[in-house]
Write a protein that holds these residues in place. Structure first.
Motif, short mmCIF file in Angstrom:
data_model
loop_
_atom_site.label_atom_id
_atom_site.label_comp_id
_atom_site.label_asym_id
_atom_site.label_seq_id
_atom_site.Cartn_x
_atom_site.Cartn_y
_atom_site.Cartn_z
N ALA A 72 -9.13 11.05 6.19
CA ALA A 72 -9.19 12.48 5.83
C ALA A 72 -9.70 13.34 6.98
O ALA A 72 -10.53 14.23 6.79
CB ALA A 72 -10.05 12.68 4.57
N VAL A 118 -9.54 17.31 2.02
CA VAL A 118 -10.97 17.04 2.16
C VAL A 118 -11.54 17.76 3.38
O VAL A 118 -11.06 17.57 4.50
CB VAL A 118 -11.23 15.52 2.28
CG1 VAL A 118 -12.71 15.25 2.57
CG2 VAL A 118 -10.81 14.80 1.01
N PRO A 145 -3.89 9.47 7.57
CA PRO A 145 -4.69 10.29 6.64
C PRO A 145 -5.80 9.53 5.91
O PRO A 145 -6.59 10.15 5.17
CB PRO A 145 -3.65 10.82 5.65
CG PRO A 145 -2.50 9.88 5.73
CD PRO A 145 -2.50 9.32 7.11
N ARG A 166 -0.72 19.44 1.72
CA ARG A 166 -1.20 18.48 2.73
C ARG A 166 -2.61 18.02 2.40
O ARG A 166 -2.89 17.54 1.34
CB ARG A 166 -1.17 19.14 4.10
CG ARG A 166 0.24 19.34 4.63
CD ARG A 166 0.40 18.56 5.89
NE ARG A 166 1.61 18.82 6.61
CZ ARG A 166 1.64 19.31 7.84
NH1 ARG A 166 0.54 19.67 8.45
NH2 ARG A 166 2.79 19.44 8.44
N ARG A 176 -7.07 18.49 -6.99
CA ARG A 176 -7.12 19.85 -6.48
C ARG A 176 -7.88 20.78 -7.42
O ARG A 176 -8.38 21.81 -7.00
CB ARG A 176 -5.70 20.38 -6.25
CG ARG A 176 -4.96 19.72 -5.11
CD ARG A 176 -5.59 20.05 -3.75
NE ARG A 176 -4.91 19.37 -2.65
CZ ARG A 176 -5.27 18.19 -2.16
NH1 ARG A 176 -6.30 17.54 -2.65
NH2 ARG A 176 -4.61 17.63 -1.17
N LEU A 218 -4.64 5.99 -3.56
CA LEU A 218 -5.72 6.98 -3.47
C LEU A 218 -5.60 7.97 -4.60
O LEU A 218 -4.50 8.47 -4.89
CB LEU A 218 -5.63 7.70 -2.12
CG LEU A 218 -6.56 8.90 -1.90
CD1 LEU A 218 -8.03 8.52 -1.97
CD2 LEU A 218 -6.27 9.53 -0.52
N TYR A 275 -10.55 5.29 -3.51
CA TYR A 275 -9.77 4.57 -2.50
C TYR A 275 -9.63 3.14 -3.01
O TYR A 275 -10.64 2.45 -3.16
CB TYR A 275 -10.48 4.57 -1.15
CG TYR A 275 -10.44 5.88 -0.41
CD1 TYR A 275 -11.32 6.93 -0.71
CD2 TYR A 275 -9.51 6.10 0.62
CE1 TYR A 275 -11.27 8.13 -0.02
CE2 TYR A 275 -9.46 7.30 1.32
CZ TYR A 275 -10.34 8.32 0.99
OH TYR A 275 -10.29 9.51 1.67
N TYR A 311 -1.80 9.18 -4.12
CA TYR A 311 -1.02 8.56 -3.05
C TYR A 311 -0.84 7.07 -3.32
O TYR A 311 -1.74 6.41 -3.83
CB TYR A 311 -1.74 8.71 -1.70
CG TYR A 311 -1.94 10.13 -1.22
CD1 TYR A 311 -0.95 10.81 -0.50
CD2 TYR A 311 -3.15 10.80 -1.47
CE1 TYR A 311 -1.16 12.11 -0.04
CE2 TYR A 311 -3.35 12.11 -1.01
CZ TYR A 311 -2.35 12.75 -0.30
OH TYR A 311 -2.56 14.03 0.16
N SER A 355 -6.99 11.55 -5.63
CA SER A 355 -7.71 12.75 -5.24
C SER A 355 -7.34 13.84 -6.23
O SER A 355 -6.72 13.58 -7.27
CB SER A 355 -7.38 13.12 -3.80
OG SER A 355 -8.09 14.26 -3.39
C1 PHB Z 1 -6.10 14.65 -0.35
O1 PHB Z 1 -6.82 15.10 -1.26
O2 PHB Z 1 -4.97 15.08 -0.15
C2 PHB Z 1 -6.60 13.54 0.50
C3 PHB Z 1 -7.87 13.04 0.28
C4 PHB Z 1 -8.34 12.00 1.09
C5 PHB Z 1 -7.53 11.47 2.07
C6 PHB Z 1 -6.26 11.98 2.29
C7 PHB Z 1 -5.79 13.01 1.49
O3 PHB Z 1 -7.99 10.44 2.83
#
Ligand code: PHB
Ligand code: RFL
Length: 391
Positions: A291, A49, A288, A46, A212, A208, A199, A220, A210
């Motif tokens: 975040a 941030v 989302p 999920r 981990r 998006l 973004y 996304y 991002s």
């Molecule tokens: C995510 O890293 O999953 C993430 C980051 C920013 C967002 C939504 C999800 O706005």
């Protein structure tokens, strides 16, 4: 398994687990009921941030050690539009950073901390009914396999997310907005293409970027809310990501998790009824794009834990009575920011070109005006946690 506890908590997501942990720190006993297995709860991909205040809260409560070791400190985000990339430097604008650390890692850390401290989390236990909420002896009926049991408590905290049973037991006004957009979420074994989040506002839709870890990216793509996953073979996913993010070199890696989530906003007012308190997604949902969801969930239970501690200390109901008001200030702030970010970056389904031009004008203003970018930075780093006001 005890049949009575002080606080009965439904749900082992970030809200329920942190509440149980904060209560234990205050010497208050709780039992957490979770319908899913431990393996499932720890693996659910999920949010990623953490606002400055949410990270501080986890740190101060004693569960920040791995987060501080493995979490990625980001000093800003990138906005990608009209073929250009602009960095918004939160640190420079507000003195604050954000932390990228997966929600499931926080869930793992909290489960470990609770179990090591002898806390009770009952997995594969489904809460089926709530009783005695307006009296002083509330009761949760729950089922494990075929066996039904009851858990008596002083208070019930429904931290049972968007599809739980807590919400239905609160006579509340529901404020809701359904968006035509969905997000196709991809967790992939590929190195992030950029140091910080991107973004992107593109004619084909929002995207998006991002991450981990140095080898795992979280990506996304905007799709229709009712999109069929079958329309997205891997080759199409990577092609579209490269295009929308303007990252032609983004390497296709093994896809570890894939799913579509429809965007949705919802607020329940009030968030409490008698001895039942809602926290996190059970009380409010944000799209989302800002975040904010997990951050709000963590801030709710900080407020609730303080209010319950005051009650156990002195039987004072002042903070419990003020719970909804304390939370909703920041919930509406976060809703406003999340709706703003969603409108700013998503393509309208009809492909409204006028709207797209307005988005580009707004994005250009956001990146050129220090006042506008400071506003974005303030909201991104602290909308969900800064308004707690110490209650
Ligand atoms: C995510 O890293 O999953 C993430 C980051 C920013 C967002 C939504 C999800 O706005
Ligand atoms: P959760 O995490 O949904 O946990 C609820 C738990 O309750 C259990 N449950 C029950 N247990 C027993 N009996 C029952 N009857 C039960 N009914 C339900 C469920 O199994 C579950 O374990 O809610 P919580 O704790 O309120 O946490 C909220 C967050 O999970 C949510 O707001 C965030 O994930 C939202 N979100 C984001 N938030 C952020 O702050 N930053 C982000 O970057 C971010 N990105 C996102 C997101 C959510 C997303 N999706 C998939 C909705 C990105 C996405 C794609």
């Amino acid at each position: 398994m005890k049949e009575r506890t002080q606080v009965g908590i439904i749900g082992a997501g970030p809200a329920g687990l942190l509440l149980s942990h904060l209560l234990a720190n205050a010497g208050i006993e709780s039992v957490v009921l979770e319908v899913r297995s431990r393996h499932y709860a720890e693996g659910r991909v999920r949010a990623g941030v953490l606002e400055h205040g949410a990270a501080e809260l986890l740190r101060a409560s004693g569960v920040g050690e791995r987060m501080d070791r493995e979490g990625l400190v980001h000093r800003g985000i990138n906005l990608q539009f009209a073929g250009e990339r602009h960095h918004i430097d939160f640190m420079d604008l507000t003195g604050r950073t954000i932390l990228v650390y997966g929600q499931q890692e926080i869930v793992k850390d909290l489960i470990t901390a609770r179990l090591q401290a002898g806390g009770q989390i009952l997995f594969e236990a489904e809460a089926k009914g709530l009783g005695g909420i307006v009296g002083d002896r509330p009761l949760i009926t729950y089922r494990v396999e075929e066996d039904e049991s009851e858990l008596g408590c002083d208070f019930i905290a429904a931290c049972d997310g968007a599809h739980g049973i807590g919400r239905e037991a609160v006579p509340a006004t529901v404020y809701e907005r359904v968006y035509p957009h969905g997000w196709l979420g991809i967790l992939a074994r590929t190195p992030p293409a950029e140091r910080e989040l991107i973004y992107a506002c593109h004619e084909n839709g929002f995207a998006l970027h991002s991450m981990r870890s140095p080898d795992i990216s979280r990506l996304y793509l905007q799709v229709a809310a009712d999109e069929d996953l079958a329309n997205w073979p891997e080759a199409r996913i990577w092609e579209e990501l490269r295009l929308r993010l303007a990252e032609p070199e983004l390497r296709a890696g093994e896809i570890l998790d894939l799913g579509i989530t429809a965007l949705h906003s919802l607020v329940l007012e009030p968030m409490q009824h008698g001895r039942l308190y809602l926290a996190g997604d059970s009380a409010h949902i944000v799209p989302p794009t800002g975040a904010k969801g997990m951050n709000l969930a963590l801030a709710d239970v900080q407020t609730l834990a303080r209010a319950l501690a005051a009650w156990y200390r002195s039987k004072s109901t002042t903070l419990l009575d003020a719970y909804t008001r304390s939370c909703l200030n920041r919930v509406w702030r976060a809703q406003q920011f999340s709706a703003f970010m969603t409108g700013l970056l998503h393509r309208t389904p009809a492909g409204d070109l006028f709207e797209h031009r307005l988005q580009l004008a707004q994005l250009s203003y956001l990146t050129r005006s220090r006042a506008a970018s400071t506003s974005l930075a303030e909201n991104y780093t602290s909308a969900a946690t800064a308004m707690d006001g110490g209650t």
